[in-house]
Design a protein around this motif. Structure first.
Motif, PDB file in Angstrom:
ATOM      1  N   ALA A  69       0.829  -1.200   0.000  1.00  0.00           N
ATOM      2  CA  ALA A  69       0.000   0.000   0.000  1.00  0.00           C
ATOM      3  C   ALA A  69       0.868   1.256   0.000  1.00  0.00           C
ATOM      4  O   ALA A  69       0.573   2.235  -0.706  1.00  0.00           O
ATOM      5  CB  ALA A  69      -0.932  -0.009   1.208  1.00  0.00           C
ATOM      6  N   THR A  70       1.936   1.251   0.794  1.00  0.00           N
ATOM      7  CA  THR A  70       2.835   2.405   0.838  1.00  0.00           C
ATOM      8  C   THR A  70       3.499   2.626  -0.504  1.00  0.00           C
ATOM      9  O   THR A  70       3.607   3.762  -0.983  1.00  0.00           O
ATOM     10  CB  THR A  70       3.898   2.211   1.934  1.00  0.00           C
ATOM     11  N   ARG A  71       3.968   1.556  -1.122  1.00  0.00           N
ATOM     12  CA  ARG A  71       4.606   1.678  -2.434  1.00  0.00           C
ATOM     13  C   ARG A  71       3.632   2.246  -3.461  1.00  0.00           C
ATOM     14  O   ARG A  71       4.001   3.089  -4.288  1.00  0.00           O
ATOM     15  CB  ARG A  71       5.125   0.316  -2.885  1.00  0.00           C
ATOM     16  N   ALA A  72       2.392   1.790  -3.424  1.00  0.00           N
ATOM     17  CA  ALA A  72       1.390   2.272  -4.378  1.00  0.00           C
ATOM     18  C   ALA A  72       1.111   3.755  -4.164  1.00  0.00           C
ATOM     19  O   ALA A  72       1.016   4.532  -5.132  1.00  0.00           O
ATOM     20  CB  ALA A  72       0.108   1.452  -4.251  1.00  0.00           C
ATOM     21  N   ARG A  73       0.962   4.164  -2.896  1.00  0.00           N
ATOM     22  CA  ARG A  73       0.687   5.575  -2.614  1.00  0.00           C
ATOM     23  C   ARG A  73       1.849   6.462  -3.060  1.00  0.00           C
ATOM     24  O   ARG A  73       1.656   7.519  -3.647  1.00  0.00           O
ATOM     25  CB  ARG A  73       0.406   5.774  -1.124  1.00  0.00           C
ATOM     26  N   TRP A  74       3.074   5.999  -2.759  1.00  0.00           N
ATOM     27  CA  TRP A  74       4.219   6.823  -3.106  1.00  0.00           C
ATOM     28  C   TRP A  74       4.441   6.891  -4.615  1.00  0.00           C
ATOM     29  O   TRP A  74       4.929   7.904  -5.136  1.00  0.00           O
ATOM     30  CB  TRP A  74       5.481   6.329  -2.410  1.00  0.00           C
ATOM     31  N   ALA A  75       4.101   5.859  -5.335  1.00  0.00           N
ATOM     32  CA  ALA A  75       4.239   5.897  -6.792  1.00  0.00           C
ATOM     33  C   ALA A  75       3.430   7.042  -7.381  1.00  0.00           C
ATOM     34  O   ALA A  75       3.844   7.682  -8.363  1.00  0.00           O
ATOM     35  CB  ALA A  75       3.777   4.569  -7.391  1.00  0.00           C
ATOM     36  N   VAL A  76       2.284   7.316  -6.783  1.00  0.00           N
ATOM     37  CA  VAL A  76       1.438   8.419  -7.244  1.00  0.00           C
ATOM     38  C   VAL A  76       1.939   9.753  -6.700  1.00  0.00           C
ATOM     39  O   VAL A  76       2.157  10.718  -7.440  1.00  0.00           O
ATOM     40  CB  VAL A  76      -0.028   8.189  -6.825  1.00  0.00           C
ATOM     41  N   ARG A  77       2.146   9.812  -5.369  1.00  0.00           N
ATOM     42  CA  ARG A  77       2.522  11.064  -4.733  1.00  0.00           C
ATOM     43  C   ARG A  77       3.916  11.522  -5.155  1.00  0.00           C
ATOM     44  O   ARG A  77       4.139  12.714  -5.424  1.00  0.00           O
ATOM     45  CB  ARG A  77       2.466  10.912  -3.211  1.00  0.00           C
ATOM     46  N   GLY A  78       4.859  10.588  -5.224  1.00  0.00           N
ATOM     47  CA  GLY A  78       6.222  10.952  -5.613  1.00  0.00           C
ATOM     48  C   GLY A  78       6.280  11.542  -7.004  1.00  0.00           C
ATOM     49  O   GLY A  78       7.044  12.481  -7.263  1.00  0.00           O
TER      50      GLY A  78
END
Length: 354
Positions: A63-72
């Motif tokens: 979940a963290t990786r998915a969120r950061w892929a968008v936010r980053g």
């Protein structure tokens, strides 16, 4: 090894015999040794993490990786915000993992201990010179200056394998004796937390780059070779970095710069090293950057004798140059090393001793 006073022609140029090292064939630790260390770590982690906890931890990481892929991607134009939000996202992930894993603190302690032991093995230190070799104080040496007849790029030890991803733009110019190490080294194991932590698999990687110039020397009599080399540092920078890939992250990377003299036959030979600068960088998940200590822009000199005796009339490749070695141990992190070195080989002097 007992060395004589520096040759009068080299006086004042920074000769340091105590820094010399002999490089035997570098080899990874015995497979059984590594397997035993990995197995011990496996047993510790299995005792600390249940299958249900592991599943929840994987879900948090995904979940963290998915969120950061968008936010980053959205804030990639703002380096300051990108760094700050990335660091915050990592701290939040660690907080959630600590809540999911009852043995989180003990697991992290075990992980750090395991990494420290493995990274020591990954760095493959060069053994010391034989202390019983005695050199004569006034050998007759033949001088060679540019243009040299030989140039060479790449590791000098047979069987060495670069396991890092290497983009090597290094080169030597025998006509003027210039030596340039220019490369990008990187490691991105792309391993999941479950693979590394539940199965105890921690990848170890190495790379070794070198450039040298030299000549073919034909001994007039049987004996060992005494070799002196004068090299000059024009520019040397080596940058290291570690980047978090999300998870129970741990990583270490090292680099070292050495000067070397090599006396080679077609079937092998000897390589004598002098360590010039070294640095290790480690992190428990935070992004980290570092540089090797500065190397003075001045002449450096090497003086050593081979243990191998050569036959009169045989052709021996004698080289001198600069090398960079790197090693890494990573879990859910990636590493990069960026060496850029420009040296010059001013002269080689070679003679035969008993």
């Amino acid at each position: 090894m007992i060395l004589p006073p520096s040759d009068p022609q080299f006086t004042g140029r920074g000769f340091d015999p105590a820094a010399a090292l002999r490089a035997t064939h570098p080899a990874m630790p015995a497979p059984t040794e590594l397997c035993a260390a990995q197995h011990a770590f496996l047993e510790r982690t299995r005792a600390l993490v249940s299958s249900d906890e592991a599943a929840q931890a994987r879900a948090e990481i995904a979940a963290t990786r998915a969120r950061w892929a968008v936010r980053g991607t959205a804030i990639a134009h703002d380096a300051t915000s990108w760094d700050a939000e990335r660091a915050l996202a990592r701290r939040q992930l660690q907080t959630r993992l600590a809540a999911v894993l009852a043995g989180y603190a003990e697991l992290r302690k075990a992980q750090r201990s395991h990494f420290a032991a493995l990274f020591t093995k990954a760095q493959l230190p060069l053994p010391a010179l034989d202390p019983h070799v005695v050199l004569p104080a006034d050998p007759e040496l033949t001088q060679y200056r540019s243009p040299f007849s030989l140039e060479r790029r790449g590791p000098l030890s047979a069987g060495w394998l670069n396991t890092m991803q290497v983009q090597d733009r290094s080169f030597a110019r025998r006509e003027i004796g210039h030596l340039v190490v220019d490369a990008d080294l990187s490691v991105d194991p792309d391993a999941t937390w479950g693979l590394n932590e539940l199965f105890g698999l921690v990848p170890l990687h190495q790379a070794w780059l070198s450039v040298a110039c030299g000549t073919v020397f034909t001994p007039a009599s049987n004996g060992r070779l005494m070799i002196a080399a004068a090299l000059h540092n024009f520019y040397s920078r080596v940058n290291l970095s570690l980047r978090d890939e999300w998870g129970l992250s741990e990583g270490a990377v090292s680099a070292e710069v050495t000067l070397f003299i090599a006396a080679l036959r077609p079937d092998g030979g000897e390589v004598l090293h002098s360590l010039v600068s070294a640095r290790a960088l480690s992190s428990d998940g935070d992004d980290a950057n570092g540089e090797l200590p500065d190397i003075e822009q001045r002449p450096f000199n090497l003086l050593a004798a081979t243990e191998t005796a050569f036959r009169a009339g045989e052709s021996v490749m004698v080289l001198a140059g600069v090398s960079v070695r790197s090693a890494s141990a990573l879990n859910d992190m990636r590493a990069s090393v960026r060496p850029l070195l420009w040296w010059g080989l001013d002269e080689l002097r070679i003679g035969v001793i008993a």
